[in-house]
Design an enzyme around this catalytic site. Structure first.
Site, PDB file in Angstrom:
ATOM      1  N   PRO A   5       0.605  -1.321   0.420  1.00 41.90           N
ATOM      2  CA  PRO A   5      -0.083  -0.360   0.314  1.00 41.90           C
ATOM      3  C   PRO A   5       1.349   1.498  -0.763  1.00 41.90           C
ATOM      4  O   PRO A   5       1.860   1.314   0.544  1.00 41.90           O
ATOM      5  CB  PRO A   5      -0.321   0.121   1.367  1.00 41.90           C
ATOM      6  N   GLU A   6       0.770   2.277  -0.779  1.00 43.17           N
ATOM      7  CA  GLU A   6       1.669   3.339  -0.678  1.00 43.17           C
ATOM      8  C   GLU A   6       0.521   4.701   0.028  1.00 43.17           C
ATOM      9  O   GLU A   6      -0.782   4.328   0.159  1.00 43.17           O
ATOM     10  CB  GLU A   6       1.820   3.494  -2.793  1.00 43.17           C
TER      11      GLU A   6
ATOM     12  N   HIS B 169      -5.479 -13.518  11.621  1.00 38.88           N
ATOM     13  CA  HIS B 169      -4.499 -13.115  11.116  1.00 38.88           C
ATOM     14  C   HIS B 169      -5.391 -11.454  11.163  1.00 38.88           C
ATOM     15  O   HIS B 169      -4.171 -10.475  11.397  1.00 38.88           O
ATOM     16  CB  HIS B 169      -4.222 -12.946   9.695  1.00 38.88           C
TER      17      HIS B 169
ATOM     18  N   ARG C 148       1.396 -11.307   6.120  1.00 36.20           N
ATOM     19  CA  ARG C 148       2.121 -11.620   6.481  1.00 36.20           C
ATOM     20  C   ARG C 148       3.147 -10.718   7.028  1.00 36.20           C
ATOM     21  O   ARG C 148       4.448 -10.924   7.314  1.00 36.20           O
ATOM     22  CB  ARG C 148       2.575 -11.030   5.189  1.00 36.20           C
TER      23      ARG C 148
ATOM     24  N   ARG D  54      22.628  15.674  -7.541  1.00 30.85           N
ATOM     25  CA  ARG D  54      22.884  13.982  -7.515  1.00 30.85           C
ATOM     26  C   ARG D  54      22.534  13.080  -9.068  1.00 30.85           C
ATOM     27  O   ARG D  54      21.650  13.504  -9.975  1.00 30.85           O
ATOM     28  CB  ARG D  54      21.253  13.838  -6.913  1.00 30.85           C
TER      29      ARG D  54
END
Length: 270
Positions: A2-3, A90, A109, A152
């Site tokens: 998930p972002e 879970h 997980r 950079r």
């Protein structure tokens, strides 16, 4: 994983259930997730009132009237379930309010995490202290990003994924934003001109806002707390579309950088 938009969607769902409510049960159902759950978590949350919820990068924040903040990360597959009919194997952490609402953090997980810190120590939290600006904040603009990219040599995609440059961006939305801005993911960061950085900042903000509006992207097991799946995936322009046509008529390609798939259009992105 998930972002930022998925975490924002999750926080909004939890806000509707928890904000203003007293926590009558805070039950860790195991000693650890990705790392140990604080041993005083139950004590600090039980009896506390939730005063607000927020987000920092990909972390969700739950504030209480004891000046504590519960910090959660969804890891690879974590999600909160609201008022589940039964507690599953879970469901590793349970919160129950005085109004009888229940939320369960489900993470099969176990790559997620739970921490609790004093609110006035939040910015010094070990995962926040070196973080860059929030991409949706007003103070994240072309001037800030252009300055961060100077000197950079790393590819621009790697720099956008660097949490010390900008906080919360992940692989999906970086691929999409670079495509929207017409910038190749392998362009050395320092070589991107200020006008192109301005386009990139607009693209980052636009793609995140659109994804939040759509409820995020459904990827593996992600779902909002109410069980609804995000629908932004149907609007992906390049991510996950290797071999398909770009809107310019060229073909979306995929390359692997540091173990991550990068999707891009060789014609649109220079």
């Amino acid at each position: 994983m998930p972002e930022l938009p998925e975490v924002e969607t999750t926080v909004a769902g939890l806000r509707a259930v928890l904000e203003g409510e007293v926590i009558v049960r805070a039950e860790p159902r195991r000693a650890d997730l990705r790392w140990p759950i604080p041993v005083d978590l139950r004590q600090r949350l039980t009896g506390a009132r939730v005063t607000g919820l927020g987000r920092r990068a990909k972390y969700g924040l739950i504030h209480t009237d004891r000046d504590d903040t519960l910090i959660f990360h969804l890891g690879m597959s974590g999600r909160w379930r609201v008022d589940p009919e039964e507690i599953e194997k879970h469901d590793h952490f349970i919160l129950e309010t005085g109004a009888g609402r229940v939320v369960a953090l489900n993470d099969h997980r176990r790559f997620g995490s739970l921490d609790i810190v004093r609110r006035d120590e939040l910015e010094g939290f070990r995962h926040f202290v070196a973080m860059g600006p929030e991409p949706l904040a007003d103070d994240f603009d072309a001037k800030v990003l252009h300055a961060a990219l100077q000197g950079r040599k790393a590819p621009i995609k790697a720099m956008l994924l660097n949490q010390s440059v900008v906080a919360g961006l992940g692989n999906i939305y970086v691929c999409e934003a670079l495509h929207m801005a017409g910038i190749s993911p392998v362009t050395p960061a320092q070589k991107i001109s200020r006008p192109r950085v301005e386009k990139l900042v607009i693209a980052i903000k636009d793609v995140l806002a659109a994804a939040i509006k759509a409820g995020g992207s459904t990827l593996r097991d992600f779902a909002a707390p109410d069980g609804e799946l995000g629908y932004f995936a149907k609007d992906w322009l390049v991510y996950g579309r290797e071999g398909e046509s770009c809107h310019c008529g060229s073909t979306v390609q995929r390359r692997v950088d540091s173990g991550r798939s990068t999707f891009f259009c060789p014609k649109c992105q220079r």
